[in-house]
Design a protein around this motif. Structure first.
Motif, short mmCIF file in Angstrom:
data_model
loop_
_atom_site.label_atom_id
_atom_site.label_comp_id
_atom_site.label_asym_id
_atom_site.label_seq_id
_atom_site.Cartn_x
_atom_site.Cartn_y
_atom_site.Cartn_z
N LEU A 34 -2.85 8.65 -4.03
CA LEU A 34 -3.20 7.56 -3.11
C LEU A 34 -4.61 7.05 -3.40
O LEU A 34 -4.84 5.83 -3.46
CB LEU A 34 -3.09 8.05 -1.66
CG LEU A 34 -3.57 7.07 -0.59
CD1 LEU A 34 -2.72 5.80 -0.60
CD2 LEU A 34 -3.53 7.73 0.79
N SER A 37 -4.56 5.19 -6.72
CA SER A 37 -3.84 3.92 -6.59
C SER A 37 -4.71 2.86 -5.93
O SER A 37 -4.75 1.71 -6.38
CB SER A 37 -2.55 4.13 -5.79
OG SER A 37 -1.89 2.91 -5.58
N ALA A 75 -0.10 0.50 -1.11
CA ALA A 75 0.08 1.92 -1.45
C ALA A 75 0.84 2.65 -0.36
O ALA A 75 1.75 3.45 -0.65
CB ALA A 75 -1.29 2.57 -1.67
N ILE A 79 4.50 4.61 -0.43
CA ILE A 79 4.69 5.98 0.05
C ILE A 79 5.83 6.04 1.07
O ILE A 79 6.74 6.89 0.96
CB ILE A 79 3.38 6.51 0.67
CG1 ILE A 79 2.34 6.73 -0.43
CG2 ILE A 79 3.62 7.78 1.46
CD1 ILE A 79 0.97 7.11 0.10
N LEU A 317 4.89 5.84 -5.44
CA LEU A 317 3.47 5.44 -5.47
C LEU A 317 2.96 5.39 -6.91
O LEU A 317 2.28 4.44 -7.31
CB LEU A 317 2.64 6.41 -4.64
CG LEU A 317 1.12 6.15 -4.64
CD1 LEU A 317 0.81 4.77 -4.06
CD2 LEU A 317 0.39 7.24 -3.86
N THR A 321 1.79 2.01 -8.89
CA THR A 321 0.47 1.89 -9.52
C THR A 321 0.61 1.54 -11.00
O THR A 321 -0.11 0.68 -11.52
CB THR A 321 -0.31 3.21 -9.36
OG1 THR A 321 -0.38 3.56 -7.97
CG2 THR A 321 -1.72 3.07 -9.90
#
Length: 356
Positions: A34, A37, A75, A79, A317, A321
């Motif tokens: 996270l 990203s 992001a 998720i 995720l 990215t």
């Protein structure tokens, strides 16, 4: 498992500990992904600035705007969508006792695509606007989303209705889903054949799954739906373990197999419909992730379902990215990468069949 003098055997402790370690490892990787990203993109933001901003310690106005208005919603959407699609796929595979069970293979995604195409062609909800740079956007996203949701939910209801007429067997549900997928695909092709250039562009644009579409409001709806459905699935882990041993065994243990199967299908379909309606079609996550997790920690649904939640969130995720960076400054739809990853696995599953 046999108890020795009322104590849990050391072997069983190690069995549980290995799964807990895996869950903690995936969760830690998700947090790290996270931060990376949010940091990555056209405007490079140092990892320290991202951590300080997420912790509420402040950053410069430009960094705060990029993080909280652009990258963090995208992001978090990846998720939530990854977690929801993965747990829905894991639940469908458990309910149907079929390794090919997933929202994509059961035709729910195709129904959503037809709904979006119908909105563009018939309801006028998908007229396009072009900018000088050539970018396009759907001018009535709410109507398009509503139509996609209605069609995907109707597909799930048809699967359940047919299975009730024929008895809630896994084969009935899978075959009905495959047929509906073909039907909705044909309907979408029919609409595309008569669409003009602008309408065709709108249909194709919506079909690409894209996590950047969700705003904070839509993200809240996605998160609440995913959380509620995941809690329901987790409350039925023992039922799924029993069904995994066979319908007769499950009924012998007092599990109402038909009711668990139908209710689970409805909840999984609802969760999938909400995600697809907001973000577009993101295929293969619900099919691939549960199999990847199962090969690591086994088929015990007490651990398979939460691990699928974490694994699905992590994989989507990372894919999202990578989709932003791989051809920068151009941004690929994340559905392209998930399809590249999922199609070979799908073929492998077909070859392996029920041995998986």
């Amino acid at each position: 498992m046999h108890f020795h003098d009322g104590k849990v055997p050391e072997e069983y402790r190690r069995y549980i500990w290995a799964k807990v370690v895996f869950l903690c490892g995936v969760s830690a990787a998700l947090l790290a992904a996270l931060v990376v990203s949010v940091s990555s993109g056209a405007a490079d933001i140092p990892l320290g600035s991202v951590v300080r901003s997420l912790a509420g310690l402040g950053a410069d106005a430009r960094t705060e705007a990029i993080i909280w208005n652009i990258r963090l919603p995208q992001a978090l959407s990846a998720i939530v969508a990854g977690a929801g699609l993965a747990v829905a796929g894991a639940a469908m595979q458990a309910i149907l006792r079929n390794p090919l069970g997933s929202p994509f293979t059961l035709g729910i995604s195709h129904a959503a695509a037809f709904g979006a195409a119908f909105s563009v062609m018939v309801l006028g909800g998908g007229a396009m606007t072009s900018t000088a740079a050539g970018a396009v956007s759907v001018t009535s996203p709410l109507m398009t989303t509503a139509a996609a949701f209605a069609c995907s939910l109707s597909a799930a209801l048809v699967i359940i209705a047919v299975s009730r007429l024929r008895g809630a067997s896994p084969e009935t549900m899978v075959l009905t889903g495959v047929s509906l997928g073909a039907l909705f695909t044909a309907g979408t092709m029919f609409l595309q054949f008569f669409a003009d250039d602008v309408q065709l562009a709108a249909i194709v644009f919506w079909t690409f799954g894209d996590t950047a579409r969700a705003t904070w409001t839509e993200l809240a709806v996605l998160a609440l739906t995913t959380a509620a459905c995941s809690v329901y699935f987790l409350s039925n882990v023992w039922n799924y373990n029993a069904i995994d041993a066979g319908d007769e065994t499950a009924m012998g243990l007092g599990v109402r197999v038909g009711r668990v199967r139908l209710t689970g299908m409805l909840v999984a379909s609802l969760l999938t419909a909400v995600i697809i309606a907001f973000l577009g079609i993101i295929g293969f996550v619900g099919l691939v992730v549960p199999h990847m997790v199962r090969r690591v920690i086994g088929a015990d649904h007490r651990f398979l379902l939460p691990a699928s939640v974490a694994g699905g969130a992590l994989i989507l995720l990372v894919s999202d990215t990578a989709a932003r960076l791989i051809l920068a400054p151009h941004v690929l739809p994340v559905s392209v990468l998930t399809s590249f990853m999922g199609a070979p696995v799908f073929i492998w599953l077909i070859i392996r069949g029920r041995k998986v």
